[in-house]
Design a protein around this motif. Sequence first.
Motif, PDB file in Angstrom:
ATOM      1  N   ARG A 287       0.837  -1.192   0.000  1.00 30.15           N
ATOM      2  CA  ARG A 287       0.000   0.000   0.000  1.00 30.15           C
ATOM      3  C   ARG A 287       0.877   1.249   0.000  1.00 30.15           C
ATOM      4  O   ARG A 287       2.073   1.190   0.257  1.00 30.15           O
ATOM      5  CB  ARG A 287      -0.929   0.003   1.228  1.00 30.15           C
ATOM      6  CG  ARG A 287      -1.922  -1.143   1.261  1.00 30.15           C
ATOM      7  CD  ARG A 287      -2.939  -1.033   0.125  1.00 30.15           C
ATOM      8  NE  ARG A 287      -3.910  -2.123   0.147  1.00 30.15           N
ATOM      9  CZ  ARG A 287      -3.807  -3.231  -0.559  1.00 30.15           C
ATOM     10  NH1 ARG A 287      -2.738  -3.426  -1.332  1.00 30.15           N
ATOM     11  NH2 ARG A 287      -4.746  -4.152  -0.505  1.00 30.15           N
ATOM     12  N   LYS A 288       0.272   2.386  -0.283  1.00 23.82           N
ATOM     13  CA  LYS A 288       0.986   3.657  -0.308  1.00 23.82           C
ATOM     14  C   LYS A 288       1.763   3.861   0.995  1.00 23.82           C
ATOM     15  O   LYS A 288       1.259   3.563   2.082  1.00 23.82           O
ATOM     16  CB  LYS A 288      -0.007   4.812  -0.515  1.00 23.82           C
ATOM     17  CG  LYS A 288       0.636   6.169  -0.745  1.00 23.82           C
ATOM     18  CD  LYS A 288      -0.426   7.212  -1.025  1.00 23.82           C
ATOM     19  CE  LYS A 288       0.189   8.572  -1.357  1.00 23.82           C
ATOM     20  NZ  LYS A 288       0.953   9.133  -0.243  1.00 23.82           N
TER      21      LYS A 288
ATOM     22  N   LEU B 189       9.693  -2.323 -12.621  1.00 20.94           N
ATOM     23  CA  LEU B 189       8.942  -2.709 -11.431  1.00 20.94           C
ATOM     24  C   LEU B 189       9.041  -1.643 -10.347  1.00 20.94           C
ATOM     25  O   LEU B 189       8.037  -1.258  -9.725  1.00 20.94           O
ATOM     26  CB  LEU B 189       9.456  -4.046 -10.902  1.00 20.94           C
ATOM     27  CG  LEU B 189       8.840  -4.541  -9.586  1.00 20.94           C
ATOM     28  CD1 LEU B 189       7.324  -4.631  -9.688  1.00 20.94           C
ATOM     29  CD2 LEU B 189       9.435  -5.884  -9.190  1.00 20.94           C
ATOM     30  N   ILE B 190      10.243  -1.123 -10.131  1.00 19.70           N
ATOM     31  CA  ILE B 190      10.434  -0.125  -9.080  1.00 19.70           C
ATOM     32  C   ILE B 190       9.754   1.191  -9.449  1.00 19.70           C
ATOM     33  O   ILE B 190       9.228   1.906  -8.593  1.00 19.70           O
ATOM     34  CB  ILE B 190      11.938   0.053  -8.803  1.00 19.70           C
ATOM     35  CG1 ILE B 190      12.493  -1.240  -8.192  1.00 19.70           C
ATOM     36  CG2 ILE B 190      12.188   1.224  -7.857  1.00 19.70           C
ATOM     37  CD1 ILE B 190      13.988  -1.302  -8.099  1.00 19.70           C
ATOM     38  N   ASP B 191       9.741   1.507 -10.747  1.00 17.54           N
ATOM     39  CA  ASP B 191       9.004   2.691 -11.199  1.00 17.54           C
ATOM     40  C   ASP B 191       7.503   2.523 -10.945  1.00 17.54           C
ATOM     41  O   ASP B 191       6.821   3.473 -10.545  1.00 17.54           O
ATOM     42  CB  ASP B 191       9.242   2.930 -12.697  1.00 17.54           C
ATOM     43  CG  ASP B 191      10.574   3.606 -12.974  1.00 17.54           C
ATOM     44  OD1 ASP B 191      11.151   4.181 -12.020  1.00 17.54           O
ATOM     45  OD2 ASP B 191      11.035   3.548 -14.123  1.00 17.54           O
ATOM     46  N   GLN B 192       6.988   1.327 -11.179  1.00 15.89           N
ATOM     47  CA  GLN B 192       5.576   1.061 -10.933  1.00 15.89           C
ATOM     48  C   GLN B 192       5.254   1.187  -9.443  1.00 15.89           C
ATOM     49  O   GLN B 192       4.200   1.724  -9.071  1.00 15.89           O
ATOM     50  CB  GLN B 192       5.206  -0.340 -11.440  1.00 15.89           C
ATOM     51  CG  GLN B 192       5.243  -0.463 -12.958  1.00 15.89           C
ATOM     52  CD  GLN B 192       5.075  -1.899 -13.431  1.00 15.89           C
ATOM     53  OE1 GLN B 192       5.157  -2.848 -12.651  1.00 15.89           O
ATOM     54  NE2 GLN B 192       4.843  -2.062 -14.733  1.00 15.89           N
ATOM     55  N   LEU B 193       6.167   0.718  -8.610  1.00 13.29           N
ATOM     56  CA  LEU B 193       5.969   0.857  -7.169  1.00 13.29           C
ATOM     57  C   LEU B 193       5.982   2.323  -6.766  1.00 13.29           C
ATOM     58  O   LEU B 193       5.151   2.769  -5.961  1.00 13.29           O
ATOM     59  CB  LEU B 193       7.069   0.095  -6.417  1.00 13.29           C
ATOM     60  CG  LEU B 193       7.046  -1.430  -6.512  1.00 13.29           C
ATOM     61  CD1 LEU B 193       8.282  -2.021  -5.837  1.00 13.29           C
ATOM     62  CD2 LEU B 193       5.781  -1.994  -5.864  1.00 13.29           C
ATOM     63  N   ALA B 194       6.930   3.076  -7.326  1.00 14.72           N
ATOM     64  CA  ALA B 194       7.029   4.494  -6.989  1.00 14.72           C
ATOM     65  C   ALA B 194       5.752   5.240  -7.368  1.00 14.72           C
ATOM     66  O   ALA B 194       5.313   6.145  -6.650  1.00 14.72           O
ATOM     67  CB  ALA B 194       8.242   5.111  -7.691  1.00 14.72           C
ATOM     68  N   ALA B 195       5.150   4.851  -8.509  1.00 11.07           N
ATOM     69  CA  ALA B 195       3.918   5.497  -8.947  1.00 11.07           C
ATOM     70  C   ALA B 195       2.775   5.228  -7.964  1.00 11.07           C
ATOM     71  O   ALA B 195       1.834   6.024  -7.861  1.00 11.07           O
ATOM     72  CB  ALA B 195       3.535   5.006 -10.336  1.00 11.07           C
ATOM     73  N   ARG B 196       2.890   4.136  -7.231  1.00  9.06           N
ATOM     74  CA  ARG B 196       1.877   3.796  -6.222  1.00  9.06           C
ATOM     75  C   ARG B 196       2.231   4.353  -4.851  1.00  9.06           C
ATOM     76  O   ARG B 196       1.519   4.123  -3.879  1.00  9.06           O
ATOM     77  CB  ARG B 196       1.722   2.274  -6.125  1.00  9.06           C
ATOM     78  CG  ARG B 196       1.187   1.606  -7.376  1.00  9.06           C
ATOM     79  CD  ARG B 196       1.349   0.096  -7.306  1.00  9.06           C
ATOM     80  NE  ARG B 196       0.843  -0.458  -6.060  1.00  9.06           N
ATOM     81  CZ  ARG B 196       1.046  -1.722  -5.669  1.00  9.06           C
ATOM     82  NH1 ARG B 196       1.758  -2.555  -6.428  1.00  9.06           N
ATOM     83  NH2 ARG B 196       0.549  -2.162  -4.531  1.00  9.06           N
TER      84      ARG B 196
END
Length: 208
Positions: free
Chosen positions: A56-57, A79-86
Amino acid sequence: MGLIGYARISTIEGAQVLDRQLDALNAAGCERIFEDRASGAKAERPGLSACLDFLRKDDVLVVLDLDRLGRLAGELITLIDQLAARGVAFRALNAPMDTTTPTGRAFLQIQAAFAEMERNIIRQRVNEGLIAARARGRKGGRPRIMTADKLRYAKHLMADRARPIPEICKELGEIRPSTLYHYLHADGSLKTAGRDLLENARKEESGT
């Protein structure tokens, strides 16, 4: 902020490797840890999928080593970029890989870029050597079966434990498995012959 851990071992790694990761993640304060027993190059990793769904955020995804999350630099950055966007950060305990800090984020991008460049250079050199060897045939003497560039490329290929040895030998120019194992252990680490080959190549390149 919640620390969520992820641990992975390949199918040929033992329980001790997993225990080492779990101990480190627990010591880091992870409140929940997800696990997989699969190759880093394998797309289907149910533990990682469940972990990504759980995050979660403001959470931080924590691994012991960067290669536990994946072996391909491009996929790792995506993957890490996708996590950062979340709003989810990433941390690798055994490297200055903490995307909660600007330095950690920059280090990730630089390391991934150099890793990709190194693989591409090695692959290009091996291909050029194979083309040159085929063009020469047997004229001028028998070409060396294993070269320093080919050995470096073999180490990269063998880092993926799920990749069969016959497939690696074919990509290296139809060498024999016995030739490969003369220079490398099964985990891709160098044997004495491999270390000697790379050291001699270094001396030739430096002119010493």
